[in-house]
Design a protein around this motif. Structure first.
Motif, PDB file in Angstrom:
ATOM      1  N   LEU A  77      -3.864  -4.613  -3.843  1.00 36.52           N
ATOM      2  CA  LEU A  77      -2.748  -4.510  -2.907  1.00 36.52           C
ATOM      3  C   LEU A  77      -2.456  -5.884  -2.321  1.00 36.52           C
ATOM      4  O   LEU A  77      -3.373  -6.583  -1.883  1.00 36.52           O
ATOM      5  CB  LEU A  77      -3.085  -3.542  -1.767  1.00 36.52           C
ATOM      6  CG  LEU A  77      -3.427  -2.095  -2.122  1.00 36.52           C
ATOM      7  CD1 LEU A  77      -3.819  -1.333  -0.863  1.00 36.52           C
ATOM      8  CD2 LEU A  77      -2.253  -1.411  -2.818  1.00 36.52           C
ATOM      9  N   TRP A  85      -9.024  -0.752  -2.141  1.00 38.76           N
ATOM     10  CA  TRP A  85      -8.024  -1.293  -3.073  1.00 38.76           C
ATOM     11  C   TRP A  85      -7.663  -2.715  -2.658  1.00 38.76           C
ATOM     12  O   TRP A  85      -7.545  -3.603  -3.499  1.00 38.76           O
ATOM     13  CB  TRP A  85      -6.760  -0.420  -3.058  1.00 38.76           C
ATOM     14  CG  TRP A  85      -6.822   0.814  -3.889  1.00 38.76           C
ATOM     15  CD1 TRP A  85      -7.884   1.657  -4.037  1.00 38.76           C
ATOM     16  CD2 TRP A  85      -5.767   1.360  -4.689  1.00 38.76           C
ATOM     17  NE1 TRP A  85      -7.558   2.709  -4.864  1.00 38.76           N
ATOM     18  CE2 TRP A  85      -6.260   2.552  -5.280  1.00 38.76           C
ATOM     19  CE3 TRP A  85      -4.463   0.981  -4.946  1.00 38.76           C
ATOM     20  CZ2 TRP A  85      -5.481   3.349  -6.124  1.00 38.76           C
ATOM     21  CZ3 TRP A  85      -3.681   1.779  -5.786  1.00 38.76           C
ATOM     22  CH2 TRP A  85      -4.194   2.948  -6.371  1.00 38.76           C
ATOM     23  N   SER A  98       0.849  -1.183   0.000  1.00 43.91           N
ATOM     24  CA  SER A  98       0.000   0.000   0.000  1.00 43.91           C
ATOM     25  C   SER A  98       0.892   1.244   0.000  1.00 43.91           C
ATOM     26  O   SER A  98       2.119   1.149   0.132  1.00 43.91           O
ATOM     27  CB  SER A  98      -0.902   0.001   1.241  1.00 43.91           C
ATOM     28  OG  SER A  98      -0.124  -0.112   2.429  1.00 43.91           O
ATOM     29  N   ASN A  99       0.308   2.407  -0.171  1.00 40.06           N
ATOM     30  CA  ASN A  99       1.057   3.657  -0.100  1.00 40.06           C
ATOM     31  C   ASN A  99       1.794   3.728   1.237  1.00 40.06           C
ATOM     32  O   ASN A  99       1.240   3.394   2.281  1.00 40.06           O
ATOM     33  CB  ASN A  99       0.103   4.844  -0.246  1.00 40.06           C
ATOM     34  CG  ASN A  99       0.808   6.181  -0.109  1.00 40.06           C
ATOM     35  OD1 ASN A  99       0.605   6.889   0.865  1.00 40.06           O
ATOM     36  ND2 ASN A  99       1.628   6.525  -1.078  1.00 40.06           N
ATOM     37  N   VAL A 106      -3.290   7.453  -4.891  1.00 40.25           N
ATOM     38  CA  VAL A 106      -4.330   7.082  -3.927  1.00 40.25           C
ATOM     39  C   VAL A 106      -5.131   8.292  -3.422  1.00 40.25           C
ATOM     40  O   VAL A 106      -6.003   8.126  -2.575  1.00 40.25           O
ATOM     41  CB  VAL A 106      -3.713   6.355  -2.716  1.00 40.25           C
ATOM     42  CG1 VAL A 106      -2.971   5.118  -3.175  1.00 40.25           C
ATOM     43  CG2 VAL A 106      -2.789   7.270  -1.913  1.00 40.25           C
ATOM     44  N   GLN A 142      -8.894   8.273  -2.307  1.00 43.30           N
ATOM     45  CA  GLN A 142      -9.374   6.899  -2.410  1.00 43.30           C
ATOM     46  C   GLN A 142      -9.062   6.121  -1.132  1.00 43.30           C
ATOM     47  O   GLN A 142      -8.111   6.426  -0.426  1.00 43.30           O
ATOM     48  CB  GLN A 142      -8.727   6.200  -3.610  1.00 43.30           C
ATOM     49  CG  GLN A 142      -9.019   6.885  -4.934  1.00 43.30           C
ATOM     50  CD  GLN A 142      -8.393   6.154  -6.106  1.00 43.30           C
ATOM     51  OE1 GLN A 142      -8.669   4.977  -6.332  1.00 43.30           O
ATOM     52  NE2 GLN A 142      -7.549   6.836  -6.854  1.00 43.30           N
ATOM     53  N   PHE A 193      -1.149  -4.345   3.205  1.00 47.27           N
ATOM     54  CA  PHE A 193      -1.747  -3.089   3.663  1.00 47.27           C
ATOM     55  C   PHE A 193      -1.134  -2.805   5.033  1.00 47.27           C
ATOM     56  O   PHE A 193      -1.456  -3.461   6.020  1.00 47.27           O
ATOM     57  CB  PHE A 193      -3.270  -3.240   3.759  1.00 47.27           C
ATOM     58  CG  PHE A 193      -3.993  -2.017   4.235  1.00 47.27           C
ATOM     59  CD1 PHE A 193      -4.338  -1.004   3.352  1.00 47.27           C
ATOM     60  CD2 PHE A 193      -4.348  -1.881   5.573  1.00 47.27           C
ATOM     61  CE1 PHE A 193      -5.022   0.129   3.795  1.00 47.27           C
ATOM     62  CE2 PHE A 193      -5.041  -0.762   6.016  1.00 47.27           C
ATOM     63  CZ  PHE A 193      -5.377   0.246   5.124  1.00 47.27           C
ATOM     64  N   GLN A 234      -7.708   2.958   0.594  1.00 45.54           N
ATOM     65  CA  GLN A 234      -6.847   1.831   0.252  1.00 45.54           C
ATOM     66  C   GLN A 234      -7.403   0.497   0.753  1.00 45.54           C
ATOM     67  O   GLN A 234      -7.033  -0.566   0.241  1.00 45.54           O
ATOM     68  CB  GLN A 234      -5.438   2.063   0.794  1.00 45.54           C
ATOM     69  CG  GLN A 234      -4.681   3.109  -0.008  1.00 45.54           C
ATOM     70  CD  GLN A 234      -3.214   3.121   0.324  1.00 45.54           C
ATOM     71  OE1 GLN A 234      -2.413   2.386  -0.251  1.00 45.54           O
ATOM     72  NE2 GLN A 234      -2.848   3.951   1.286  1.00 45.54           N
TER      73      GLN A 234
END
Length: 417
Positions: A258, A252, A192-193, A244, A247, A261, A249
């Motif tokens: 992903l 996602w 994830s980011n 992202v 949004q 996370f 995640q």
């Protein structure tokens, strides 16, 4: 919740009136040796979090016949409205506070006596100390863990991470790269980011030094971690903040985009409880883990007499009694992880064992708690804005090795004012 501002008295009174409309009006604290023993209790949170805190208040009243706790649920701008009520002298008797914000509120809280031995690890109680004194009593911890997409790991032929031992940062980077594939909106990211501040803690660094006299995110560890984040984004192993923006995640993850996370807090359990496909489980965050927030209960300095006695009983009850700690869990929603040994398994039972909610118990016992800094929201907010504006951590192009030391120096100057 984390933003606090001091207002002029006239503006304060006006804002207080608006703020209290979200919950029951807190009774003014008259202090003194006599008077009513009734208390008021201010807190923030979602509907489910508020339900937990109201349930704790109700349980206290049941355990203490004749006691009355008036709840004041502040649904937005919590710290700003709390500061406003303090300036106006109408604050609640008991007020929820995060360890990250304690420094800014300590002068308005009464000193408390806290027994570290009642909690599962010493960091929980020490998190509510400021300048060597306790100004709040802990009642909930919020460690973070990492969700992994079991199906994605199996499809890539990559072994699942240990359920109890965290990966190193290098191991995570290599694993996430193996799990990444596809193009465009069909791209599956191995990670994830990446929240820079969290990964900085995982790498052994921090935004501030131990005595909160210096901003340290521009040191060697801070720059190296920033480059780590930038490299994963550049390699398309992790989505960027632009990818992202706006949004969720968690959605996602549910859509299979992903493989991991890494920003999974107790409050995320309810959303993931609805996800059956892809199959998922929880593991520790890599490295030293993300910062753990500890929430506590402060008592107004204005409280006195019977009211103060009731307030002390209430915070002790919420902090150390199983009947109260168990109420941090409502259905499959968790306000936080219980902090006493008798209640720590409560969260683990919310979902089947294969989801490994026991990862929270592990994270709770090893969680790292940062130093509390006055004006922290302003300081970190300015630093984050600079990072996202000038470096690839956000939308910028400048080298993190150049920008982060400059931002840290400005942060330190502001810290010392």
């Amino acid at each position: 919740m984390k933003h606090s501002y001091r207002l002029l008295p006239a503006a304060a009174a006006l804002l207080l009136a608006a703020g209290c409309a979200t919950g029951n009006q807190p009774a003014a604290n008259t202090g003194g040796d006599g008077g009513s023993a009734d208390i008021s209790f201010s807190f923030w949170g979602t509907n489910s979090e508020a339900a937990s805190l109201k349930a704790i208040a109700a349980a206290f009243e049941q355990a203490n016949p004749g006691a009355k706790v008036t709840t004041n649920w502040i649904q937005a701008d919590y710290e700003q409205k709390l500061q406003t009520s303090i300036a106006a002298g109408t604050q609640s008797t008991v007020m929820e506070i995060s360890n990250t914000s304690l420094a800014g509120f300590a002068p308005s809280f009464a000193e408390q006596s806290v027994d570290p031995g009642k909690y599962v690890q010493p960091n929980i109680s020490s998190a509510l100390q400021f300048e060597g004194k306790y100004y709040a009593m802990p009642f909930a911890a919020k460690p973070k863990v990492m969700a992994v997409n079991v199906d994605a790991f199996k499809a890539a032929g990559v072994p699942l991470p240990s359920a109890t031992t965290p990966m190193t940062l290098d191991e995570f980077k290599a694993t996430a790269a193996k799990l990444s594939h596809g193009d465009g909106k069909a791209r599956v990211f191995g990670s994830s980011n990446l929240w820079y501040r969290g990964w900085l803690t995982a790498a052994g660094g921090g935004y501030y030094n131990a005595d909160a006299t210096e901003c340290t995110f521009g040191d060697e560890t801070g720059v190296r971690t920033a480059q780590y984040v930038v490299d994963l984004q550049k390699d398309r192993t992790a989505p960027t903040s632009v990818d992202v923006e706006g949004q969720d995640q968690a959605q996602w993850f549910a859509a299979g985009r992903l493989a991991t996370f890494s920003d999974f807090g107790p409050w995320t359990v309810a959303d993931f409880a609805k996800i059956s496909k892809p199959n998922w489980t929880l593991v520790p965050v890599p490295g030293k883990g993300f910062p753990m927030e500890v929430d506590g209960l402060g008592i107004s300095k204005k409280a006195g007499g019977k009211q103060l006695e009731t307030a002390k009983k209430f915070v002790e009850f919420a902090s150390t009694q199983q009947v109260a700690q168990d109420k941090l869990i409502q259905g499959n929603t968790a306000l936080g992880v219980p902090i006493i040994a008798a209640s720590t398994p409560t969260l683990e039972k919310v979902l089947p064992a294969d989801r490994n909610l026991a990862a929270f118990t592990t994270a709770l016992k090893s969680g790292l708690v940062g130093v509390s800094v006055a004006r922290e929201a302003q300081l970190s907010g300015d630093a984050d804005k600079g990072m996202t504006s000038y470096t690839p951590l956000g939308t910028g192009k400048d080298d993190v090795a150049k920008i982060l030391p400059q931002l840290a120096a400005k942060c330190t100057q502001a810290l010392k004012k």
